[in-house]
Design a protein around this motif. Structure first.
Motif, short mmCIF file in Angstrom:
data_model
loop_
_atom_site.label_atom_id
_atom_site.label_comp_id
_atom_site.label_asym_id
_atom_site.label_seq_id
_atom_site.Cartn_x
_atom_site.Cartn_y
_atom_site.Cartn_z
N VAL A 1 1.62 -0.42 13.14
CA VAL A 1 0.82 0.57 12.43
C VAL A 1 0.79 0.21 10.94
CG1 VAL A 1 0.71 2.97 11.67
CG2 VAL A 1 1.27 2.44 14.05
N LEU A 2 -0.40 0.23 10.35
CA LEU A 2 -0.55 -0.05 8.93
C LEU A 2 -0.98 1.24 8.23
CD1 LEU A 2 -0.52 -2.07 6.60
CD2 LEU A 2 -2.91 -2.61 7.13
N LYS A 3 -0.05 1.82 7.47
CA LYS A 3 -0.34 3.06 6.77
C LYS A 3 -1.17 2.79 5.52
CE LYS A 3 3.90 5.37 8.29
NZ LYS A 3 5.15 6.05 7.85
N ASP A 4 -1.83 3.84 5.04
CA ASP A 4 -2.71 3.69 3.88
C ASP A 4 -1.97 3.23 2.63
OD1 ASP A 4 -4.86 4.47 5.41
OD2 ASP A 4 -4.78 6.57 4.78
N ASP A 5 -0.70 3.62 2.50
CA ASP A 5 0.06 3.28 1.29
C ASP A 5 1.01 2.11 1.51
OD1 ASP A 5 1.74 4.55 3.03
OD2 ASP A 5 2.62 5.92 1.56
N SER A 6 0.79 1.35 2.57
CA SER A 6 1.67 0.22 2.90
C SER A 6 0.93 -1.10 2.70
CB SER A 6 2.15 0.34 4.34
OG SER A 6 2.98 -0.73 4.69
N LEU A 7 1.66 -2.14 2.25
CA LEU A 7 1.10 -3.48 2.08
C LEU A 7 -0.23 -3.43 1.31
CD1 LEU A 7 1.84 -5.17 5.54
CD2 LEU A 7 3.37 -4.76 3.62
N THR A 8 -0.16 -3.00 0.07
CA THR A 8 -1.37 -2.79 -0.73
C THR A 8 -2.19 -4.07 -0.90
OG1 THR A 8 -0.05 -3.12 -2.75
CG2 THR A 8 -0.37 -0.86 -1.99
N THR A 9 -1.53 -5.22 -1.00
CA THR A 9 -2.29 -6.47 -1.15
C THR A 9 -3.09 -6.78 0.10
OG1 THR A 9 -0.37 -7.78 -0.42
CG2 THR A 9 -0.63 -7.41 -2.79
N VAL A 10 -2.53 -6.45 1.25
CA VAL A 10 -3.25 -6.67 2.52
C VAL A 10 -4.47 -5.76 2.59
CG1 VAL A 10 -3.11 -6.45 5.03
CG2 VAL A 10 -1.22 -7.48 3.75
N TRP A 11 -4.29 -4.50 2.19
CA TRP A 11 -5.42 -3.56 2.20
C TRP A 11 -6.53 -4.02 1.25
CZ3 TRP A 11 -7.00 -0.55 5.68
CH2 TRP A 11 -6.14 0.23 6.47
N LYS A 12 -6.16 -4.53 0.08
CA LYS A 12 -7.17 -4.99 -0.87
C LYS A 12 -7.99 -6.13 -0.28
CE LYS A 12 -4.74 -3.66 -5.12
NZ LYS A 12 -4.05 -4.16 -6.35
N GLU A 13 -7.30 -7.08 0.36
CA GLU A 13 -7.99 -8.19 0.99
C GLU A 13 -8.89 -7.70 2.12
OE1 GLU A 13 -7.95 -11.73 0.48
OE2 GLU A 13 -7.28 -10.97 -1.47
N TYR A 14 -8.38 -6.76 2.88
CA TYR A 14 -9.16 -6.22 4.00
C TYR A 14 -10.45 -5.57 3.49
CZ TYR A 14 -10.70 -3.24 7.80
OH TYR A 14 -11.47 -2.62 8.75
N ASP A 15 -10.33 -4.73 2.47
CA ASP A 15 -11.50 -4.02 1.96
C ASP A 15 -12.58 -4.98 1.46
OD1 ASP A 15 -10.39 -1.56 2.51
OD2 ASP A 15 -9.49 -1.32 0.53
N ILE A 16 -12.14 -6.08 0.83
CA ILE A 16 -13.11 -7.06 0.31
C ILE A 16 -13.74 -7.86 1.45
CG2 ILE A 16 -13.36 -9.15 -1.07
CD1 ILE A 16 -11.12 -8.05 -2.88
N LEU A 17 -12.89 -8.39 2.34
CA LEU A 17 -13.38 -9.28 3.39
C LEU A 17 -14.15 -8.54 4.48
CD1 LEU A 17 -10.25 -11.58 3.71
CD2 LEU A 17 -12.41 -12.10 2.57
#
Length: 212
Positions: free
Chosen positions: A67-83
């Protein structure tokens, strides 16, 4: 196979208690020793979205969904949002039971943990909507939810349903069993004995009873 939290397994000098992630490290060694060649897929909650857990799985060649929470692994979330915006083809809309689901995913996102270890993870989000009867008003109401997972294997339209709906979400059934044991007549939180070995025995008997 169970692994118990134990005060003596923590850092007594710094008064740090034993915890689930430390227990997983111990349990993983036992699992690998017992099932050396068994293909395993692990389903984790958001507590385990970290480098040390991924490293254990990579070393033992275990598959996982975390499970990937909204406040977890912020760098991964940033990459996800862009890609994700650059990969419109990574989209799957489907009906699962009474739920309408929309999956989006991005593969091969680089993640560097605090120990400078590099991992390439695959992230999927699921937005879903459904209708159900409200228990208080007895009216049909619309519901929405969002879920996100980290996958150890690349995602595509052929494996999204299997990995997300059939694998990752099955973890909720396990948690539901634990809640039943705690709050629905089994008194699982009660201290039936001051002897820790006796309490362990009660746990094993409870697990056996649920399997019968």
């Amino acid at each position: 196979m169970s692994e118990f939290l134990n005060y003596t397994k923590g850092d007594i000098d710094r008064k740090k208690q034993d915890c689930e992630t430390k227990a997983f490290k111990r349990l993983s060694k036992r699992l690998k020793a017992t099932f050396k060649r068994l293909p395993i897929i692990l389903r984790f909650d958001g507590l385990y979205a970290n480098g040390p857990v991924m490293e254990i799985c990579r070393t033992y060649r275990w598959d996982y969904m975390i499970v990937l929470k909204d406040d977890s692994l912020t760098t991964v979330w940033k990459e996800y949002d862009i890609l994700q915006s650059l990969s419109p083809e990574n989209l799957l809309n489907m009906q699962w039971g009474n739920r309408k689901q929309s999956f989006n995913w991005v593969n091969n996102i680089e993640y560097e943990d605090t120990n400078r270890n590099i991992y390439f993870v695959h992230v999927v989000t699921c937005k879903e909507s459904w209708e159900e009867v409200d228990r208080e008003s007895n009216k049909i109401v619309s519901k929405k939810s969002k879920h996100a997972w980290i996958s150890s294997k690349p995602l595509n339209k052929r494996n999204i349903h299997e990995r997300c709906n059939l694998a990752a979400r099955h973890r909720w059934n396990i948690e539901a069993e634990i809640l039943i044991q705690k709050h629905h007549g089994y008194q699982y939180e009660h201290c039936f004995s001051y002897n820790w070995n006796a309490m362990k025995g009660y746990h094993f008997l409870m697990r056996i009873g649920l399997m019968l």
